[in-house]
Design a protein around this motif. Structure first.
Motif, PDB file in Angstrom:
ATOM      1  N   THR A  11       0.740  -1.271   0.087  1.00  0.00           N
ATOM      2  CA  THR A  11       0.007  -0.089  -0.047  1.00  0.00           C
ATOM      3  C   THR A  11       0.901   1.303   0.017  1.00  0.00           C
ATOM      4  N   GLN A  12       2.206   1.077   0.070  1.00  0.00           N
ATOM      5  CA  GLN A  12       2.972   2.426   0.097  1.00  0.00           C
ATOM      6  C   GLN A  12       2.965   3.072  -1.301  1.00  0.00           C
ATOM      7  N   PRO A  13       3.506   4.024  -1.386  1.00  0.00           N
ATOM      8  CA  PRO A  13       3.700   4.574  -2.802  1.00  0.00           C
ATOM      9  C   PRO A  13       4.661   3.830  -3.462  1.00  0.00           C
ATOM     10  N   ILE A  14       4.276   3.848  -4.785  1.00  0.00           N
ATOM     11  CA  ILE A  14       4.992   2.953  -5.529  1.00  0.00           C
ATOM     12  C   ILE A  14       5.363   3.815  -6.849  1.00  0.00           C
ATOM     13  N   LEU A  15       6.592   3.945  -7.360  1.00  0.00           N
ATOM     14  CA  LEU A  15       6.857   4.328  -8.614  1.00  0.00           C
ATOM     15  C   LEU A  15       7.494   3.366  -9.835  1.00  0.00           C
ATOM     16  N   LEU A  16       6.742   3.593 -10.688  1.00  0.00           N
ATOM     17  CA  LEU A  16       6.990   2.527 -11.979  1.00  0.00           C
ATOM     18  C   LEU A  16       7.816   3.424 -13.149  1.00  0.00           C
ATOM     19  N   LEU A  17       8.811   3.067 -13.253  1.00  0.00           N
ATOM     20  CA  LEU A  17       9.669   3.951 -14.387  1.00  0.00           C
ATOM     21  C   LEU A  17       9.984   2.805 -15.482  1.00  0.00           C
ATOM     22  N   TYR A  18       9.568   3.047 -16.718  1.00  0.00           N
ATOM     23  CA  TYR A  18       9.640   2.085 -17.830  1.00  0.00           C
ATOM     24  C   TYR A  18      10.137   3.133 -18.914  1.00  0.00           C
ATOM     25  N   GLY A  19      10.997   2.600 -19.795  1.00  0.00           N
ATOM     26  CA  GLY A  19      11.251   3.029 -21.181  1.00  0.00           C
ATOM     27  C   GLY A  19      10.141   2.779 -22.014  1.00  0.00           C
ATOM     28  N   ALA A  20       9.600   3.582 -22.786  1.00  0.00           N
ATOM     29  CA  ALA A  20       8.418   3.528 -23.753  1.00  0.00           C
ATOM     30  C   ALA A  20       8.555   2.430 -24.713  1.00  0.00           C
ATOM     31  N   GLN A  21       9.814   2.234 -25.103  1.00  0.00           N
ATOM     32  CA  GLN A  21      10.037   1.028 -26.048  1.00  0.00           C
ATOM     33  C   GLN A  21      10.730  -0.065 -25.450  1.00  0.00           C
ATOM     34  N   SER A  22      10.425  -0.194 -24.011  1.00  0.00           N
ATOM     35  CA  SER A  22      10.914  -1.592 -23.426  1.00  0.00           C
ATOM     36  C   SER A  22      10.107  -2.619 -23.754  1.00  0.00           C
ATOM     37  N   PRO A  23      10.564  -3.867 -23.803  1.00  0.00           N
ATOM     38  CA  PRO A  23       9.491  -5.018 -24.204  1.00  0.00           C
ATOM     39  C   PRO A  23       8.845  -5.370 -22.894  1.00  0.00           C
ATOM     40  N   THR A  24       9.348  -4.782 -21.803  1.00  0.00           N
ATOM     41  CA  THR A  24       8.577  -5.341 -20.748  1.00  0.00           C
ATOM     42  C   THR A  24       7.745  -4.217 -19.948  1.00  0.00           C
ATOM     43  N   LEU A  25       7.439  -3.398 -21.041  1.00  0.00           N
ATOM     44  CA  LEU A  25       6.095  -2.293 -20.649  1.00  0.00           C
ATOM     45  C   LEU A  25       4.872  -2.857 -20.439  1.00  0.00           C
ATOM     46  N   PRO A  26       4.343  -4.114 -21.015  1.00  0.00           N
ATOM     47  CA  PRO A  26       3.234  -4.917 -20.698  1.00  0.00           C
ATOM     48  C   PRO A  26       3.065  -5.038 -19.159  1.00  0.00           C
ATOM     49  N   THR A  27       4.066  -5.286 -18.465  1.00  0.00           N
ATOM     50  CA  THR A  27       4.359  -5.580 -16.961  1.00  0.00           C
ATOM     51  C   THR A  27       3.989  -4.224 -16.210  1.00  0.00           C
ATOM     52  N   ALA A  28       4.073  -3.136 -16.703  1.00  0.00           N
ATOM     53  CA  ALA A  28       3.897  -1.836 -16.082  1.00  0.00           C
ATOM     54  C   ALA A  28       2.338  -1.578 -16.041  1.00  0.00           C
ATOM     55  N   SER A  29       1.602  -2.057 -17.068  1.00  0.00           N
ATOM     56  CA  SER A  29       0.310  -1.931 -17.319  1.00  0.00           C
ATOM     57  C   SER A  29      -0.339  -2.953 -16.113  1.00  0.00           C
ATOM     58  N   ALA A  30       0.126  -4.176 -16.182  1.00  0.00           N
ATOM     59  CA  ALA A  30      -0.170  -5.122 -15.072  1.00  0.00           C
ATOM     60  C   ALA A  30      -0.086  -4.614 -13.727  1.00  0.00           C
ATOM     61  N   LEU A  31       1.051  -3.975 -13.351  1.00  0.00           N
ATOM     62  CA  LEU A  31       1.139  -3.706 -12.178  1.00  0.00           C
ATOM     63  C   LEU A  31       0.392  -2.235 -11.737  1.00  0.00           C
ATOM     64  N   GLN A  32      -0.003  -1.766 -12.791  1.00  0.00           N
ATOM     65  CA  GLN A  32      -1.041  -0.492 -12.356  1.00  0.00           C
ATOM     66  C   GLN A  32      -2.262  -1.136 -11.991  1.00  0.00           C
ATOM     67  N   GLU A  33      -2.682  -2.272 -12.775  1.00  0.00           N
ATOM     68  CA  GLU A  33      -3.887  -2.901 -12.243  1.00  0.00           C
ATOM     69  C   GLU A  33      -3.893  -3.256 -10.698  1.00  0.00           C
ATOM     70  N   ILE A  34      -2.577  -4.009 -10.277  1.00  0.00           N
ATOM     71  CA  ILE A  34      -2.534  -4.338  -9.185  1.00  0.00           C
ATOM     72  C   ILE A  34      -2.514  -3.208  -8.103  1.00  0.00           C
ATOM     73  N   TRP A  35      -1.711  -2.297  -8.442  1.00  0.00           N
ATOM     74  CA  TRP A  35      -1.588  -1.095  -7.620  1.00  0.00           C
ATOM     75  C   TRP A  35      -2.005   0.146  -8.225  1.00  0.00           C
ATOM     76  N   PRO A  36      -3.099   0.646  -8.085  1.00  0.00           N
ATOM     77  CA  PRO A  36      -3.649   1.805  -8.614  1.00  0.00           C
ATOM     78  C   PRO A  36      -3.216   2.950  -8.027  1.00  0.00           C
ATOM     79  N   HIS A  37      -2.468   2.880  -6.788  1.00  0.00           N
ATOM     80  CA  HIS A  37      -1.998   4.155  -6.130  1.00  0.00           C
ATOM     81  C   HIS A  37      -0.641   4.433  -6.702  1.00  0.00           C
ATOM     82  N   SER A  38      -0.003   3.601  -7.735  1.00  0.00           N
ATOM     83  CA  SER A  38       1.294   3.650  -8.062  1.00  0.00           C
ATOM     84  C   SER A  38       1.317   4.945  -9.207  1.00  0.00           C
TER      85      SER A  38
END
Length: 72
Positions: A11-38
């Motif tokens: 529940t703590q503040p979470i920063l997700l930093l991703y390169g816009a062309q990173s192949p792991t970008l789908p992970t960012a979307s999945a994590l935002q669903e898990i952590w809407p407060h991120s």
């Protein structure tokens, strides 16, 4: 191994930093669903290793996040 329940319990503040062309970008979307407060920032242009190729920009975003969160 970290479970989905353990991830969802953060529940703590979470920063997700991703390169816009990173192949792991789908992970960012999945994590935002898990952590809407991120806060998710996509660095453009930037790939998976943008912290190495653009360290000043990486540090700026981390510093801003830590500064804002310490004021709350």
């Amino acid at each position: 191994t970290v479970t989905m329940d353990q991830l969802k319990s953060l529940t703590q503040p979470i920063l997700l930093l991703y390169g816009a062309q990173s192949p792991t970008l789908p992970t960012a979307s999945a994590l935002q669903e898990i952590w809407p407060h991120s806060q998710c920032i996509r660095i453009d242009p930037g790939g998976h290793f943008f912290p190495l190729s653009r360290p000043q920009l990486f540090a700026k975003h981390v510093r801003n996040f830590l500064t804002v969160e310490s004021l709350l």
